[in-house]
Scaffold this active site. Structure first.
Site, PDB file in Angstrom:
ATOM      1  N   SER A   1       0.867  -1.186   0.000  1.00 19.95           N
ATOM      2  CA  SER A   1       0.000   0.000   0.000  1.00 19.95           C
ATOM      3  C   SER A   1       0.896   1.226   0.000  1.00 19.95           C
ATOM      4  O   SER A   1       2.073   1.139   0.398  1.00 19.95           O
ATOM      5  CB  SER A   1      -0.850  -0.004   1.275  1.00 19.95           C
ATOM      6  OG  SER A   1      -1.442   1.273   1.478  1.00 19.95           O
TER       7      SER A   1
ATOM      8  N   TYR B   1      -2.908  -1.300  10.452  1.00 15.80           N
ATOM      9  CA  TYR B   1      -2.803  -1.478   8.998  1.00 15.80           C
ATOM     10  C   TYR B   1      -1.461  -0.945   8.479  1.00 15.80           C
ATOM     11  O   TYR B   1      -0.747  -1.617   7.734  1.00 15.80           O
ATOM     12  CB  TYR B   1      -3.975  -0.764   8.319  1.00 15.80           C
ATOM     13  CG  TYR B   1      -4.033  -0.943   6.822  1.00 15.80           C
ATOM     14  CD1 TYR B   1      -4.632  -2.075   6.264  1.00 15.80           C
ATOM     15  CD2 TYR B   1      -3.487   0.004   5.960  1.00 15.80           C
ATOM     16  CE1 TYR B   1      -4.686  -2.238   4.886  1.00 15.80           C
ATOM     17  CE2 TYR B   1      -3.541  -0.157   4.588  1.00 15.80           C
ATOM     18  CZ  TYR B   1      -4.141  -1.279   4.056  1.00 15.80           C
ATOM     19  OH  TYR B   1      -4.193  -1.441   2.688  1.00 15.80           O
TER      20      TYR B   1
HETATM   21  C1  BGC Z   1      -6.283   1.418   1.967  1.00 15.69           C
HETATM   22  C2  BGC Z   1      -7.454   2.225   1.451  1.00 15.69           C
HETATM   23  C3  BGC Z   1      -7.004   3.656   1.180  1.00 15.69           C
HETATM   24  C4  BGC Z   1      -5.735   3.712   0.367  1.00 15.69           C
HETATM   25  C5  BGC Z   1      -5.171   5.111   0.216  1.00 15.69           C
HETATM   26  C6  BGC Z   1      -5.129   1.539   1.009  1.00 15.69           C
HETATM   27  O1  BGC Z   1      -4.056   0.749   1.398  1.00 15.69           O
HETATM   28  O2  BGC Z   1      -6.678   0.065   2.142  1.00 15.69           O
HETATM   29  O3  BGC Z   1      -8.501   2.208   2.392  1.00 15.69           O
HETATM   30  O4  BGC Z   1      -8.036   4.331   0.473  1.00 15.69           O
HETATM   31  O5  BGC Z   1      -4.746   2.900   0.947  1.00 15.69           O
HETATM   32  O6  BGC Z   1      -5.144   5.816   1.436  1.00 15.69           O
END
Ligand code: BGC
Length: 270
Positions: free
Chosen positions: A155, A168
């Site tokens: 991410s 996360y």
């Molecule tokens: C998250 C999303 C978010 C995106 C950008 C991703 O890793 O799961 O919820 O919109 O990152 O912030």
């Protein structure tokens, strides 16, 4: 596409968390380029079936498989089943992931463990099985120039801190160093390990961020390209990383984020 122009023809891919969102997009893209795809899911067989159906309608091949990636026995069984049906595994897309958001001072241990369990431990368990199989099989030039390919779904939050999402963000930071370390460890065996770092992609995980025009407008402030990403954007990146076109690419995170990492707040400020 003719069989010859398909970049992943004859290869076998496991895509975790493939019943929806980015995983579904990646599973379809790999299948469209010739891979047989294991559509892994944990709780939605109907949605996994739909993904498989759409793969088959396009002339692709695969099967659905239920496994919780945070459970060692499930993961081992998924690889065993795949290898018994298809002979080997060439590509692992470590995609399964979720959010359990909370302010940090209110975050429960359950919320923390759940996210780390799926997003980080799950990637460890699947990658370990994949690397074992890649080492066993070695390079088969007719299949690929590499002995195997792992794509970790990370991410932008492997580098962007994210208030309210400590579990996360920590899991994705962990994925980054897991990916790089495995890449370094097995590059001599021609096993390639890379990540994709999606920005905001239109999927159920961030529904709240794009469902209303107001939310969408707010979101676009974070995206220089001025559009939300689609699962297909990630699918294309995954095909490239998995293919021999990326044979010399190892240990990177390919950000597919419409420029989210470009400090958009500085566009007309600072
Ligand atoms: C998250 C999303 C978010 C995106 C950008 C991703 O890793 O799961 O919820 O919109 O990152 O912030």
């Amino acid at each position: 596409m003719t069989a010859k122009s398909k970049k992943l023809q004859g290869q076998v891919a496991i895509v975790t968390g493939a019943s929806s969102g980015i995983g579904a997009g990646v599973a379809k893209a790999l299948a469209a380029d010739g891979a047989s795809v294991v559509v892994n899911y944990s709780s939605s067989p109907d949605k996994a079936e739909e993904v498989l159906e759409s793969i088959k309608q396009e002339g692709g091949e695969g099967f659905i498989y239920k496994a919780d990636v945070s459970q060692e026995a499930d993961v081992k069984q998924m690889f065993r089943e795949t290898i018994s049906r298809y002979g080997t595994v060439d590509i692992l897309v470590n995609n399964a992931g979720l959010q359990r958001d909370a302010k940090f001072h209110e975050m429960s241990l359950e919320q923390w463990n759940h996210v780390i369990g799926i997003n980080l431990t799950g990637q460890f368990l699947c990658a370990r099985e994949a690397v074992q199989e890649f080492i066993r099989r070695g390079i088969v030039p007719e299949r690929s120039a590499s002995a195997g390919k792992i794509i970790c779904m990370s991410s932008v939050h492997e580098v962007i801190p994210w208030a309210g999402h400590a579990n996360y963000a920590a899991s994705k930071g962990g994925v980054m160093m897991l990916m790089k370390t495995i890449a370094q460890e097995y590059a001599p065996l021609k096993i390639r390990v890379n990540s994709i770092g999606p920005g905001a992609i239109r999927t159920p995980i961030n529904y709240a961020a794009w469902q209303t025009p107001q939310a969408y407008e707010q979101l676009l402030k974070l995206i220089p390209a001025k559009r939300i990403g689609e699962a297909e954007d990630i699918g294309k990146a995954a095909v490239w990383l998995a293919s021999d076109d990326a044979e010399y690419v190892n240990g990177i995170t390919l950000f597919v984020d419409g420029g989210m990492l470009l400090y958009p707040g500085f566009e007309d400020n600072g």
